[in-house]
Write an enzyme that holds these catalytic residues in place. Structure first.
Site, PDB file in Angstrom:
ATOM      1  N   GLY A 180     185.829 -31.272  32.378  1.00  0.00           N
ATOM      2  CA  GLY A 180     185.743 -32.559  31.941  1.00  0.00           C
ATOM      3  C   GLY A 180     185.246 -32.549  30.241  1.00  0.00           C
ATOM      4  O   GLY A 180     185.359 -33.439  30.053  1.00  0.00           O
ATOM      5  N   ASP A 181     185.031 -30.979  29.985  1.00  0.00           N
ATOM      6  CA  ASP A 181     184.098 -31.585  29.031  1.00  0.00           C
ATOM      7  C   ASP A 181     185.037 -30.141  28.055  1.00  0.00           C
ATOM      8  O   ASP A 181     185.523 -30.879  26.780  1.00  0.00           O
ATOM      9  CB  ASP A 181     182.350 -30.879  28.962  1.00  0.00           C
ATOM     10  CG  ASP A 181     181.737 -31.376  29.446  1.00  0.00           C
ATOM     11  OD1 ASP A 181     181.745 -32.584  28.910  1.00  0.00           O
ATOM     12  OD2 ASP A 181     181.114 -30.951  29.889  1.00  0.00           O
TER      13      ASP A 181
END
Length: 400
Positions: A180-181
């Protein structure tokens, strides 16, 4: 610096994982990435694990934790207090020398600090300005979540991956690496480099915006077309694939392996290796379509076969013949000839520690413009004086 991006100057205002991972990619490829930090330093400087030392006495000088070292290698650090008039002016002088600026502040912060795109574009019209937030900039689409904070796990939840990652019972399981990052960070660099290429032709920069939500939804593209085509909501199905079979994680005597013999040729090769050629003509398994409807039957056959062997024995039988791999932990990877041959495990200087740090290498390889070997992450304000001198020389050159 050498590498395909040598000569590119990047002002890095990012913190945590997503932004620094992306700017680390630029640094790995030869860009001069200047990490601008507030007094006290970026938050991940204080995150472990810290280097191991046999000497229990206090280290002479600062130490670099693994989190910070891994994603800030090769950068230069300067401390600038953007909340002061003096710091703000110094920052604008730095921006005038830059090709790229990257920030991942929370909503509204750049406006309060007076470093928004419109302000910096007026200072340096050729600047490419990259922004990474949870739900994007208003100009690119007015999300109802635009002011929400975001982190890896919340984005995995909201953008789809957790709906299809988990056990067959339906319990969601977070994807282990911080995708997600990391994926939004890498995707932002793709956009920035495209804008840099365009700016070198036109002399005009632009604002490049990445929302973590958007990036992860694009990464989860399969569930989009599945729902569009079938009106069915995909659910977690363990380690299998909703369309392709066999595609699974299987237990062996001393661990786990992965097999993905999904095409007709691979399936037939697997049947021959197992000594079960009769399965090739079995009506249940005659085509990819039929096999997908008899996934459970195939799983029973494979479970019975693999349970009799070790990981090494399976590697001898399957390696190079069908898509196959052992389920490796990091100790296995450290012993992998591939990881070292491809420089995907690299040593960097680890001050005040007993041994060098080993961090993940750069997967992008270049035949001609090879970057220099990776260097360690910077200490706080380590390059402040040098960067300020460079800014002064650039101003003098401009004034002449």
């Amino acid at each position: 610096m050498s590498g395909p991006l040598a000569g590119l100057r990047v002002v890095d205002l990012t913190a945590a994982l997503a932004g620094p991972y992306g700017t680390m990619m630029l640094s790995d490829l030869g860009a001069d990435v200047i990490k601008v930090e507030a007094p006290g330093g970026e938050v991940t400087r204080r995150v472990g694990p810290l280097p191991q030392r046999e000497d229990t006495s206090e280290a002479e000088g600062p130490m670099l934790g693994g989190y910070f070292q891994s994603i800030n290698r090769g950068k230069r650090s300067i401390v600038i207090d953007l909340k002061t008039d003096e710091g703000h002016e110094e920052f604008l002088a730095l921006v005038r020398t830059a090709d790229v600026l990257v920030e991942n502040f929370g909503p509204g912060v750049v406006d309060r600090l007076g470093i928004d795109y419109a302000t910096l574009n007026a200072v340096n019209p050729r600047l490419v300005y990259g922004t990474l937030t949870g739900f994007g900039s208003r100009w690119a689409g007015e999300s109802p979540y635009i002011d929400w904070p975001a982190m890896d796990i919340t984005i995995q939840a909201m953008a789809g991956p957790l709906s299809v990652t988990g056990t067959e019972s339906g319990d969601p399981v977070k994807i282990g690496p911080g995708v997600g990052d990391i994926f939004p960070g890498a995707l932002l660099m793709t956009g920035i480099l495209a804008a840099v290429l365009e700016a070198r032709t036109t002399g005009i920069g632009q604002h490049v915006d990445i929302a973590m939500y958007d990036a992860i939804l694009s990464l989860t593209e399969r569930i989009v077309y599945q729902y569009s085509y079938t009106d069915q909501v995909p659910k977690p199905i363990g380690n299998t694939h909703p369309i392709l079979t066999p595609f699974d994680i299987l237990k062996v005597k001393d661990g786990w392996i992965a097999i993905a013999a999904t095409t007709q040729l691979r399936w037939e090769a697997l049947c021959r290796i197992m000594g079960k050629t009769e399965l090739i003509s079995d009506p249940r398994f005659i085509t990819e379509f039929e096999r997908s409807h008899h996934r459970d039957d195939i799983r029973v056959i494979l479970d019975e076969w693999t349970a009799a062997f070790t990981r090494d024995e399976m590697t001898q039988m399957l390696g190079g013949k069908v898509p196959y791999g052992q389920v490796n932990d990091i100790r296995d990877i450290f012993e992998s000839p591939h990881a070292w041959a491809r420089e995907m495990l690299v040593e960097v200087e680890n001050p005040n520690a007993d041994r060098p740090a080993i961090i993940a290498g750069q997967p992008l390889k270049f035949s001609r413009t090879k970057p220099d070997p990776l260097v360690r992450a910077p200490f706080l304000d380590e390059h402040g004086d040098a960067i300020r001198q460079e800014i002064a020389r650039s101003k003098e050159s401009t004034d002449e």
